[in-house]
Scaffold this motif. Structure first.
Motif, PDB file in Angstrom:
ATOM      1  N   ILE A 121      -1.744  -4.078   0.054  1.00 38.76           N
ATOM      2  CA  ILE A 121      -1.984  -2.607  -0.035  1.00 38.76           C
ATOM      3  C   ILE A 121      -1.369  -1.821   1.157  1.00 38.76           C
ATOM      4  N   ASN A 122      -1.113  -2.344   2.280  1.00 34.89           N
ATOM      5  CA  ASN A 122      -0.417  -1.534   3.299  1.00 34.89           C
ATOM      6  C   ASN A 122       1.053  -1.251   2.760  1.00 34.89           C
ATOM      7  N   TYR A 123       1.407  -1.861   1.826  1.00 34.99           N
ATOM      8  CA  TYR A 123       2.797  -1.402   1.259  1.00 34.99           C
ATOM      9  C   TYR A 123       2.689  -0.657   0.116  1.00 34.99           C
ATOM     10  N   ILE A 124       1.777  -0.728  -0.829  1.00 32.59           N
ATOM     11  CA  ILE A 124       1.599  -0.094  -1.931  1.00 32.59           C
ATOM     12  C   ILE A 124       0.139   0.102  -2.172  1.00 32.59           C
ATOM     13  N   ARG A 125      -0.201   1.317  -2.835  1.00 34.51           N
ATOM     14  CA  ARG A 125      -1.683   1.188  -3.082  1.00 34.51           C
ATOM     15  C   ARG A 125      -2.058   0.523  -4.423  1.00 34.51           C
ATOM     16  N   LYS A 126      -3.330  -0.107  -4.273  1.00 33.12           N
ATOM     17  CA  LYS A 126      -3.491  -0.997  -5.574  1.00 33.12           C
ATOM     18  C   LYS A 126      -3.357  -0.296  -6.936  1.00 33.12           C
ATOM     19  N   SER A 127      -3.709   0.960  -6.803  1.00 36.17           N
ATOM     20  CA  SER A 127      -3.717   1.486  -8.187  1.00 36.17           C
ATOM     21  C   SER A 127      -2.436   1.955  -8.461  1.00 36.17           C
ATOM     22  N   GLU A 128      -1.353   2.340  -7.675  1.00 39.92           N
ATOM     23  CA  GLU A 128       0.001   2.472  -7.975  1.00 39.92           C
ATOM     24  C   GLU A 128       0.533   1.258  -8.438  1.00 39.92           C
ATOM     25  N   LEU A 129       0.348   0.285  -7.751  1.00 39.98           N
ATOM     26  CA  LEU A 129       0.964  -1.170  -8.122  1.00 39.98           C
ATOM     27  C   LEU A 129       0.429  -1.333  -9.546  1.00 39.98           C
ATOM     28  N   GLU A 130      -0.840  -1.267  -9.898  1.00 37.61           N
ATOM     29  CA  GLU A 130      -1.228  -1.552 -11.320  1.00 37.61           C
ATOM     30  C   GLU A 130      -0.538  -0.679 -12.032  1.00 37.61           C
ATOM     31  N   GLN A 131      -0.502   0.678 -11.985  1.00 38.23           N
ATOM     32  CA  GLN A 131       0.215   1.550 -12.750  1.00 38.23           C
ATOM     33  C   GLN A 131       1.788   1.468 -13.134  1.00 38.23           C
ATOM     34  N   LEU A 174     -17.409   5.246  10.925  1.00 33.77           N
ATOM     35  CA  LEU A 174     -16.567   5.278  10.124  1.00 33.77           C
ATOM     36  C   LEU A 174     -15.031   5.512  10.392  1.00 33.77           C
ATOM     37  N   LEU A 175     -14.253   4.586  10.626  1.00 33.41           N
ATOM     38  CA  LEU A 175     -12.706   5.261  11.080  1.00 33.41           C
ATOM     39  C   LEU A 175     -11.742   5.074   9.887  1.00 33.41           C
ATOM     40  N   VAL A 176     -11.097   6.164   9.294  1.00 34.92           N
ATOM     41  CA  VAL A 176     -10.143   6.173   8.275  1.00 34.92           C
ATOM     42  C   VAL A 176      -8.608   6.728   8.819  1.00 34.92           C
ATOM     43  N   GLY A 177      -7.657   6.181   8.277  1.00 32.93           N
ATOM     44  CA  GLY A 177      -6.325   6.528   8.851  1.00 32.93           C
ATOM     45  C   GLY A 177      -5.265   6.224   7.648  1.00 32.93           C
ATOM     46  N   PRO A 178      -4.101   6.573   7.654  1.00 32.10           N
ATOM     47  CA  PRO A 178      -3.004   6.484   6.854  1.00 32.10           C
ATOM     48  C   PRO A 178      -2.405   5.020   7.026  1.00 32.10           C
ATOM     49  N   ARG A 179      -2.194   4.291   5.944  1.00 36.33           N
ATOM     50  CA  ARG A 179      -1.298   3.085   6.163  1.00 36.33           C
ATOM     51  C   ARG A 179       0.087   3.440   6.148  1.00 36.33           C
ATOM     52  N   LYS A 180       0.481   3.588   7.740  1.00 38.78           N
ATOM     53  CA  LYS A 180       1.819   4.390   7.696  1.00 38.78           C
ATOM     54  C   LYS A 180       2.921   3.571   7.266  1.00 38.78           C
ATOM     55  N   TRP A 181       2.821   2.296   7.002  1.00 37.34           N
ATOM     56  CA  TRP A 181       4.035   1.454   6.470  1.00 37.34           C
ATOM     57  C   TRP A 181       4.390   1.818   4.947  1.00 37.34           C
ATOM     58  N   ARG A 182       3.730   2.426   4.311  1.00 40.45           N
ATOM     59  CA  ARG A 182       4.117   2.991   3.172  1.00 40.45           C
ATOM     60  C   ARG A 182       5.283   4.028   3.088  1.00 40.45           C
ATOM     61  N   TRP A 183       5.266   4.623   4.233  1.00 43.87           N
ATOM     62  CA  TRP A 183       6.045   5.903   4.458  1.00 43.87           C
ATOM     63  C   TRP A 183       7.157   5.606   5.306  1.00 43.87           C
ATOM     64  N   LYS A 184       7.574   4.469   5.636  1.00 41.07           N
ATOM     65  CA  LYS A 184       8.643   3.902   6.383  1.00 41.07           C
ATOM     66  C   LYS A 184      10.150   4.390   5.679  1.00 41.07           C
TER      67      LYS A 184
END
Length: 259
Positions: A38-48, A99-109
């Protein structure tokens, strides 16, 4: 997923050491592929996308996502280190009730065989609706060293973290803001602004990490090297036996997770 449970922590010296518990090695490595996928693609996006193409998620990932994953060993190694840091820093904050949140930047390479843009990892804690002194931003400079060589991963990580502190983090925040705008995520984009505009929120907390992930066989030699002034950077060394095999097997097992 709490990765800290697989490590033995020693913070008695100038730097923090996290040593992988070898008795838990297999369990640790088995825990990584799901999150790395999921660092490379969102789970929901992969499913869709798999559904739209009348394919299994595994087949879609193999045909369309794996080609976008780094093919160069040094870049895969770098991604592995960044992803490990992303999770471990979040886990450490969780234990403090933050609670720390942040972008999974690897999707934006922009180029799969180049490192991610800007600071390696950026994580945010939003304390409330309005900007607050309790807001937090943490950034990480990650360096991997899986085989002997002349590189100095601890010092290099410190140098990168200082660069984050001086200028690169500010540039990275602008880049993240623009990426969120291009994805049509106005609420997330607005959340980033409280960290971009210091005149509106000048007192939020900042923490800068230098993290070196080093093969256990060469880690002590690296730890004993003299380092320059680390300028209030938190330094962590993660020691993993057969580190090269660890990151290679993680990538090899990503497809197995989707079966």
């Amino acid at each position: 997923m709490d990765l800290l449970k697989y490590f033995v922590e020693d913070n008695s010296g100038e730097l923090v050491q996290l040593d992988l518990n070898e008795e838990l090695r297999n369990e640790f490595l088995d825990s990584l592929p799901e999150d790395f996928c999921i660092n490379y693609i969102r789970k929901s996006e992969l499913e869709q996308k798999a559904l739209a193409n009348e394919m299994s998620e595994r087949d879609y990932f193999e045909q369309f996502i794996i080609p976008e994953i780094p093919s160069y060993a040094n870049v895969r190694s770098g991604d592995f280190g960044e992803m490990l840091c992303f999770k471990l820093v979040k886990n450490k904050a969780d234990k403090k009730g933050i609670l720390l949140v942040g972008p999974r930047k690897w999707r934006w390479k922009a180029d799969k065989n180049k490192p991610c843009h800007g600071s390696d990892v950026v994580l945010f804690h939003k304390h409330g609706v309005k900007p607050s002194e309790e807001d937090i931003i943490e950034s990480v400079e990650s360096k991997m060293k899986a085989t002997p060589g002349n590189s100095a991963p601890i010092q290099n990580a410190i140098d990168g973290a200082i660069d984050d502190k001086v200028k690169r983090l500010a540039k990275t925040l602008n880049w993240i803001h623009d990426k969120l705008a291009s994805e049509g995520k106005p609420r997330l984009r607005e959340s980033i602004n409280r960290y971009r505009f210091l005149d509106e929120n000048p007192t939020f907390k900042k923490k800068f990490h230098a993290i070196a992930i080093i093969d256990d066989d060469i880690a002590q030699e690296e730890i004993e090297k003299e380092i320059d002034d680390y300028n209030d950077i938190e330094i962590t060394v993660i020691r993993v036996k057969d580190l090269k095999n660890a990151y290679e097997s993680t990538y090899n097992n990503m497809l197995n997770y989707l079966e």
